[in-house]
Enzyme design. Sequence first.
Site, PDB file in Angstrom:
ATOM      1  NE  ARG A 176     -53.400  12.511   1.235  1.00 59.88           N
ATOM      2  CZ  ARG A 176     -52.510  12.249   2.196  1.00 59.88           C
ATOM      3  NH1 ARG A 176     -52.808  11.445   3.198  1.00 59.88           N
ATOM      4  NH2 ARG A 176     -51.320  12.769   2.136  1.00 59.88           N
ATOM      5  CG  ASN A 178     -49.869  12.928  -6.641  1.00 60.70           C
ATOM      6  OD1 ASN A 178     -49.408  14.030  -6.895  1.00 60.70           O
ATOM      7  ND2 ASN A 178     -50.508  12.665  -5.517  1.00 60.70           N
ATOM      8  CE  LYS A 192     -49.381  17.152  -6.847  1.00 58.64           C
ATOM      9  NZ  LYS A 192     -49.839  16.350  -5.700  1.00 58.64           N
ATOM     10  CD  GLU A 206     -48.368  17.728  -2.443  1.00 62.97           C
ATOM     11  OE1 GLU A 206     -49.074  16.925  -3.068  1.00 62.97           O
ATOM     12  OE2 GLU A 206     -48.638  18.149  -1.309  1.00 62.97           O
ATOM     13  CE  LYS A 260     -55.199  20.936  -3.683  1.00 64.41           C
ATOM     14  NZ  LYS A 260     -54.456  20.118  -2.710  1.00 64.41           N
ATOM     15  CG  ASP A 317     -53.771  20.474   0.780  1.00 61.39           C
ATOM     16  OD1 ASP A 317     -54.695  20.316  -0.021  1.00 61.39           O
ATOM     17  OD2 ASP A 317     -52.947  19.584   1.056  1.00 61.39           O
ATOM     18  CD  GLU A 367     -58.125  20.410  -7.021  1.00 61.93           C
ATOM     19  OE1 GLU A 367     -57.571  20.751  -8.084  1.00 61.93           O
ATOM     20  OE2 GLU A 367     -57.563  19.698  -6.156  1.00 61.93           O
ATOM     21  CD  GLU A 407     -55.540  15.249   2.094  1.00 61.00           C
ATOM     22  OE1 GLU A 407     -56.008  15.635   0.999  1.00 61.00           O
ATOM     23  OE2 GLU A 407     -54.327  15.242   2.339  1.00 61.00           O
ATOM     24  CD1 TRP A 466     -44.962  19.405   3.235  1.00 59.89           C
ATOM     25  CD2 TRP A 466     -43.196  18.047   3.392  1.00 59.89           C
ATOM     26  NE1 TRP A 466     -44.600  19.060   1.953  1.00 59.89           N
ATOM     27  CE2 TRP A 466     -43.509  18.218   2.017  1.00 59.89           C
ATOM     28  CE3 TRP A 466     -42.120  17.224   3.726  1.00 59.89           C
ATOM     29  CZ2 TRP A 466     -42.794  17.609   0.997  1.00 59.89           C
ATOM     30  CZ3 TRP A 466     -41.418  16.617   2.711  1.00 59.89           C
ATOM     31  CH2 TRP A 466     -41.735  16.802   1.358  1.00 59.89           C
TER      32      TRP A 466
END
Length: 700
Positions: A168, A210, A287, A291, A359, A364, A386, A392, A542
């Site tokens: 991102r 990630n 994390k 995901e 977040k 998101d 966060e 993004e 999604w």
Amino acid sequence: MWATGLKAEDGYNLWLRYTKANAPQLNSYRTNITGILPAGASPTIVAATTELFNGCNGILDRNLSLRINVENGTILFGKIENIAKWVTTKIDIPNNPEGFILKTIKENDKTFTVITSKSDIGVLYGCFQLLRLMQTGRKISQLDTMSTPTIQLRLMNHWDNLNRSVERGYAGISIFNWHTLPEYKDQRYKDYARANASIGINGVTVTNVNANAMVLSRPYLDKIAALANIFRPYGIKIYLTARFSAPMELDNLKTADPLNPEVQQWWKKKTAEIYYLIPDFGGFLVKANSEGQPGPQNYNRTHADGANMLADAVAPRGGKVIWRAFVYSQDADDRFKQAYNEFMPLDGQFKENVLVQVKNGPIDFQPREPFSPLFGAMKKTPLMMEFQLTQEYLGQSTHLVYQAPMFKEVLQSDTYQNGKGTTVAKIIEGETYQNKLSGMSGVSNIGNDINWTGHLFGQANWYAYGRLAWDLSLSSESIADEWIRQTFTNEKATIHTIKAIMMSSHQTLVNYMTPMGLGHIMGNGNHYGPAPWSNTLSRADWNPVYYHKADSIGIGFNRTSSGTNALSQYATEVHKLFNNPDSCDERYILWFHHIPWNKQMRSGKTLWEELCLHYYKGVNDVKMMRAQWLSLEKKIDIQRFEHVSMLLNIQVKEAIWWRNACLLYFQTFSKMPIPAKYEQPDQNLEYYKSLRFPYAPGNG
Ligand code: GCU
């Protein structure tokens, strides 16, 4: 040079340009910088000295040299015990070592501008504050300020990968060149540290959440240590993203179960190795079970089990564990509820040095989200905010969006969790529940583009984030004012125009992308452009259709008791506020209600007409932003003027795209016309659906 006489600038110097301030208040200011650099001065004091010299010389257009004699108008800076050698006036100093004093002291016909603190880093922050005042053309002859940060951990989270791609990221590749580290120390690392320190950021995670386990291997730790050495004088600690399965990946352990003694031992040893190389290592950011990332749930353990194992490893050295609450599951009836459902039962189970990073909203980082119901609800766990600086879902790096009003909207939201006035800001400050730790993270928008953030105005979001983490009470307008003055000019009319552009920009983007509480209707994967029709991904949550739920009756996600009841996760007062469609703030209404197309809204218009109005207003306002910017042609240097102008052209084009694509698609359900007074879409829905962007940036 351009006809304006303004030298072209590429934006590299950010808000630390130190060009002549053209501020009459400063013209008579006589300055010497003195008493500095005693033998053995710390690298932080050396950094402060360099900054003050470069800054004052540039802003005042003088050629100061290091002077030891004290004269009228002398800047004295250093730790309090060193200052006491020069002035006898008693100075009250903040206890917080990061805090500082900026004070004008007159003694024996001499005037001193004193910058002092209990610590060297406080002195550096004070120097940056003085330079900020000078760059913004403030009077500096009668200073009397004490400043301390509201938030303890003020972090920048990079989502940068070891191959330098940035998840991102829309501003080039990563600024961290792992291939040439540790030997090659790019000047940019230091400039990055300076910029962060100037706004009070005191920690960075340099890699993606990630995570890649390799970053914990010795060769990479050596590279990280080299960065830590560059950042240290600027008060910036390094934190590492920890892949939960690292013991298996790096050392072939059979498991990563947090209750397994061998695993616990592995993390202790690893942590000791890190501290050996980086004595002020900040800790881990994790994390987990999100995901596809591994985590304690793989072993039927909880987030608390996982976090506490790492917490034990870093605790002896004062390290922290920052555990993210960004989780969702395909089995949940509503993604909104997942983080709360997983984390609330763990409240009180985390060790003292763990913070849970949440977040701002429950889904998101959408253009507008209500605050996450976890804020205020978890009463025994310090929650870290966060925010996402990288855009993004906000036009990536081609749209001008000043995010501070959005940050403030969240921070000022009243959670009512401890009575009226329990704002999100008070929760994360730690005030409400007397948490010992507090923190804020900004997901970085920085890359190796010459101007760091791709869009010059992305710098304003980096700036605003840092300034807010230092002082949550600052208004987005005053931060914009500071940023404009330092980035462009102190000239009133220009400031006024740029501020108007910035202050309207977030609502404008919401209007042309996701008005009235819509969200998550962007393209799959790359998250670029509109795709509210999209319904092809394997998981329901999604797909955009999951979020807007448009049908022949209406649009919006019913989260009341007749729907998923997600609203019950909020305190009763908030629940009540949002629960009734007639009293619900219309900025959020489709987040919580499925509203019939023909329902009369507060304006008297139907929902469909209101949606049309918002989308059209968004496009009109972005055109207005462009017109305002173009009116500054003679006021901004050509390079930055044209850079922003060209991006505004893209923004106008994409705003029209969003508006047309969304309205044409929603119209297939509402069956109502786009009012004839509006310019009609020049393409049909099939055209918008056919667009593909396989090489859009940011996919990591
Ligand atoms: C978003 C984003 C991912 C990122 C994730 C996260 O879903 O699209 O790329 O990894 O947030 O915050 O972890």
